[in-house]
Design a protein around this motif. Sequence first.
Motif, mmCIF file in Angstrom:
data_model
loop_
_atom_site.group_PDB
_atom_site.id
_atom_site.type_symbol
_atom_site.label_atom_id
_atom_site.label_comp_id
_atom_site.label_asym_id
_atom_site.label_seq_id
_atom_site.Cartn_x
_atom_site.Cartn_y
_atom_site.Cartn_z
ATOM 1 N N GLY A 1 0.820 -1.211 0.000
ATOM 2 C CA GLY A 1 0.000 0.000 0.000
ATOM 3 C C GLY A 1 0.853 1.259 0.000
ATOM 4 N N ALA A 2 1.939 1.247 0.782
ATOM 5 C CA ALA A 2 2.850 2.400 0.829
ATOM 6 C C ALA A 2 3.526 2.627 -0.516
ATOM 7 C CB ALA A 2 3.890 2.194 1.922
ATOM 8 N N LYS A 3 3.660 1.576 -1.322
ATOM 9 C CA LYS A 3 4.270 1.698 -2.647
ATOM 10 C C LYS A 3 3.237 2.042 -3.724
ATOM 11 C CE LYS A 3 8.215 -1.326 -1.942
ATOM 12 N NZ LYS A 3 9.223 -0.345 -2.331
ATOM 13 N N GLY A 4 1.970 2.197 -3.320
ATOM 14 C CA GLY A 4 0.922 2.583 -4.271
ATOM 15 C C GLY A 4 0.170 1.425 -4.894
ATOM 16 N N PHE A 5 0.406 0.206 -4.443
ATOM 17 C CA PHE A 5 -0.309 -0.955 -4.962
ATOM 18 C C PHE A 5 -1.629 -1.119 -4.219
ATOM 19 C CE2 PHE A 5 3.981 -1.789 -6.248
ATOM 20 C CZ PHE A 5 3.864 -2.477 -7.441
ATOM 21 N N THR A 6 -2.621 -1.645 -4.917
ATOM 22 C CA THR A 6 -3.906 -1.928 -4.283
ATOM 23 C C THR A 6 -4.248 -3.399 -4.481
ATOM 24 O OG1 THR A 6 -5.082 -1.229 -6.280
ATOM 25 C CG2 THR A 6 -4.833 0.415 -4.546
ATOM 26 N N LYS A 7 -4.971 -3.958 -3.507
ATOM 27 C CA LYS A 7 -5.447 -5.337 -3.630
ATOM 28 C C LYS A 7 -6.593 -5.362 -4.629
ATOM 29 C CE LYS A 7 -5.149 -8.274 0.127
ATOM 30 N NZ LYS A 7 -5.525 -8.697 1.481
ATOM 31 N N SER A 8 -6.668 -6.458 -5.369
ATOM 32 C CA SER A 8 -7.674 -6.538 -6.419
ATOM 33 C C SER A 8 -8.118 -7.985 -6.623
ATOM 34 C CB SER A 8 -7.087 -5.984 -7.724
ATOM 35 O OG SER A 8 -7.950 -6.216 -8.808
ATOM 36 N N GLU A 9 -9.361 -8.138 -7.085
ATOM 37 C CA GLU A 9 -9.864 -9.453 -7.472
ATOM 38 C C GLU A 9 -9.299 -9.864 -8.833
ATOM 39 O OE1 GLU A 9 -11.885 -11.540 -5.710
ATOM 40 O OE2 GLU A 9 -11.676 -10.141 -4.038
ATOM 41 N N ASN A 10 -8.849 -8.883 -9.607
ATOM 42 C CA ASN A 10 -8.262 -9.122 -10.924
ATOM 43 C C ASN A 10 -6.855 -8.495 -10.921
ATOM 44 O OD1 ASN A 10 -8.023 -9.915 -13.578
ATOM 45 N ND2 ASN A 10 -9.034 -8.068 -14.362
ATOM 46 N N PRO A 11 -5.886 -9.108 -10.212
ATOM 47 C CA PRO A 11 -4.586 -8.467 -9.967
ATOM 48 C C PRO A 11 -3.599 -8.586 -11.135
ATOM 49 C CG PRO A 11 -4.614 -10.622 -8.978
ATOM 50 C CD PRO A 11 -5.988 -10.406 -9.556
ATOM 51 N N ASP A 12 -2.636 -7.673 -11.116
ATOM 52 C CA ASP A 12 -1.499 -7.741 -12.037
ATOM 53 C C ASP A 12 -0.431 -8.684 -11.486
ATOM 54 O OD1 ASP A 12 -2.661 -5.613 -13.540
ATOM 55 O OD2 ASP A 12 -1.718 -4.158 -12.193
ATOM 56 N N LEU A 13 -0.312 -8.721 -10.153
ATOM 57 C CA LEU A 13 0.702 -9.525 -9.464
ATOM 58 C C LEU A 13 0.048 -10.483 -8.483
ATOM 59 C CD1 LEU A 13 3.339 -6.842 -8.363
ATOM 60 C CD2 LEU A 13 3.658 -8.621 -10.078
ATOM 61 N N LEU A 14 0.636 -11.647 -8.355
ATOM 62 C CA LEU A 14 0.268 -12.576 -7.290
ATOM 63 C C LEU A 14 1.435 -12.627 -6.313
ATOM 64 C CD1 LEU A 14 -1.252 -15.474 -9.424
ATOM 65 C CD2 LEU A 14 -2.485 -13.768 -8.058
ATOM 66 N N VAL A 15 1.129 -12.571 -5.025
ATOM 67 C CA VAL A 15 2.154 -12.584 -3.982
ATOM 68 C C VAL A 15 2.109 -13.938 -3.297
ATOM 69 C CG1 VAL A 15 2.967 -11.517 -1.847
ATOM 70 C CG2 VAL A 15 1.879 -10.100 -3.605
ATOM 71 N N SER A 16 3.267 -14.575 -3.237
ATOM 72 C CA SER A 16 3.376 -15.849 -2.548
ATOM 73 C C SER A 16 4.491 -15.739 -1.513
ATOM 74 C CB SER A 16 3.703 -16.966 -3.550
ATOM 75 O OG SER A 16 3.684 -18.223 -2.908
ATOM 76 N N ILE A 17 4.392 -16.543 -0.476
ATOM 77 C CA ILE A 17 5.431 -16.538 0.556
ATOM 78 C C ILE A 17 5.912 -17.956 0.818
ATOM 79 C CG2 ILE A 17 4.619 -14.424 1.676
ATOM 80 C CD1 ILE A 17 3.385 -16.217 3.871
ATOM 81 N N PHE A 18 7.129 -18.045 1.281
ATOM 82 C CA PHE A 18 7.718 -19.312 1.705
ATOM 83 C C PHE A 18 8.576 -18.990 2.910
ATOM 84 C CE2 PHE A 18 11.308 -22.268 1.694
ATOM 85 C CZ PHE A 18 10.634 -23.476 1.760
ATOM 86 N N THR A 19 8.537 -19.850 3.914
ATOM 87 C CA THR A 19 9.334 -19.600 5.119
ATOM 88 C C THR A 19 10.201 -20.806 5.434
ATOM 89 O OG1 THR A 19 7.579 -20.437 6.554
ATOM 90 C CG2 THR A 19 7.600 -18.057 6.120
ATOM 91 N N ASP A 20 11.242 -20.527 6.173
ATOM 92 C CA ASP A 20 12.164 -21.569 6.599
ATOM 93 C C ASP A 20 12.864 -21.072 7.857
ATOM 94 O OD1 ASP A 20 13.542 -23.957 6.568
ATOM 95 O OD2 ASP A 20 14.859 -23.423 4.908
ATOM 96 N N THR A 21 13.480 -21.958 8.587
ATOM 97 C CA THR A 21 14.330 -21.571 9.710
ATOM 98 C C THR A 21 15.668 -22.268 9.549
ATOM 99 O OG1 THR A 21 13.529 -23.372 11.110
ATOM 100 C CG2 THR A 21 12.434 -21.226 11.355
ATOM 101 N N GLN A 22 16.664 -21.666 10.137
ATOM 102 C CA GLN A 22 17.990 -22.273 10.142
ATOM 103 C C GLN A 22 18.719 -21.825 11.382
ATOM 104 O OE1 GLN A 22 19.466 -20.802 6.403
ATOM 105 N NE2 GLN A 22 20.435 -19.052 7.318
ATOM 106 N N GLU A 23 19.637 -22.645 11.800
ATOM 107 C CA GLU A 23 20.453 -22.284 12.962
ATOM 108 C C GLU A 23 21.716 -21.606 12.457
ATOM 109 O OE1 GLU A 23 21.883 -24.159 17.135
ATOM 110 O OE2 GLU A 23 22.166 -25.413 15.379
#
Length: 176
Positions: free
Chosen positions: A67-89
């Motif tokens: 939102g701070a970068k000017g993007f808005t959420k949409s039902e018909n988006p230009d971008l899809l955002v995905s996340i992946f997480t991991d941990t490591q020592e």
Amino acid sequence: MKKTLLLMAIITAMVSCQTVRVSQDYAIGTDFNQYKTYAYFKQGVDEANISELDKKRILRAIDAEMGAKGFTKSENPDLLVSIFTDTQERVDVYNNWGWNFGYGWGWGGFGFGGPFGNNVSRTTEGVLYIDLIDANDKELIWQGIGQAPLKTEPREKVERTNEIVREILMQFPPNK
């Protein structure tokens, strides 16, 4: 005396602040200016191996930064955002092989010594990947990665999550 204490407090705070290490990769030749809207890639978010509370923290932080970068959420988006997480020592080893030699006037004039051995520090770090996918082509166009030590207290988790996401998305869009 007060200045010395203040200086020591500042130095301690700086040393104890553990920064977020970030990197990015992107598809060269992509016109990032064409993207204005986003939505979450449900499958990617659902598969993230973290608690629902942590997942919500990450998604709220992404919403705020996008939102701070000017993007808005949409039902018909230009971008899809995905996340992946991991941990490591993370293991840091500090060598204390400090040989100290000296020569001076007086009784015994010469000496050597020093502390010997290693100090080992172990920290559990979280790794967050934020993938931005072109919604039309379904191709990955940008990936940001952030690593930082994890926190355990809920308020600290929110602050750390916001910091990690902010540092990652600071790199988007890439400076070509």
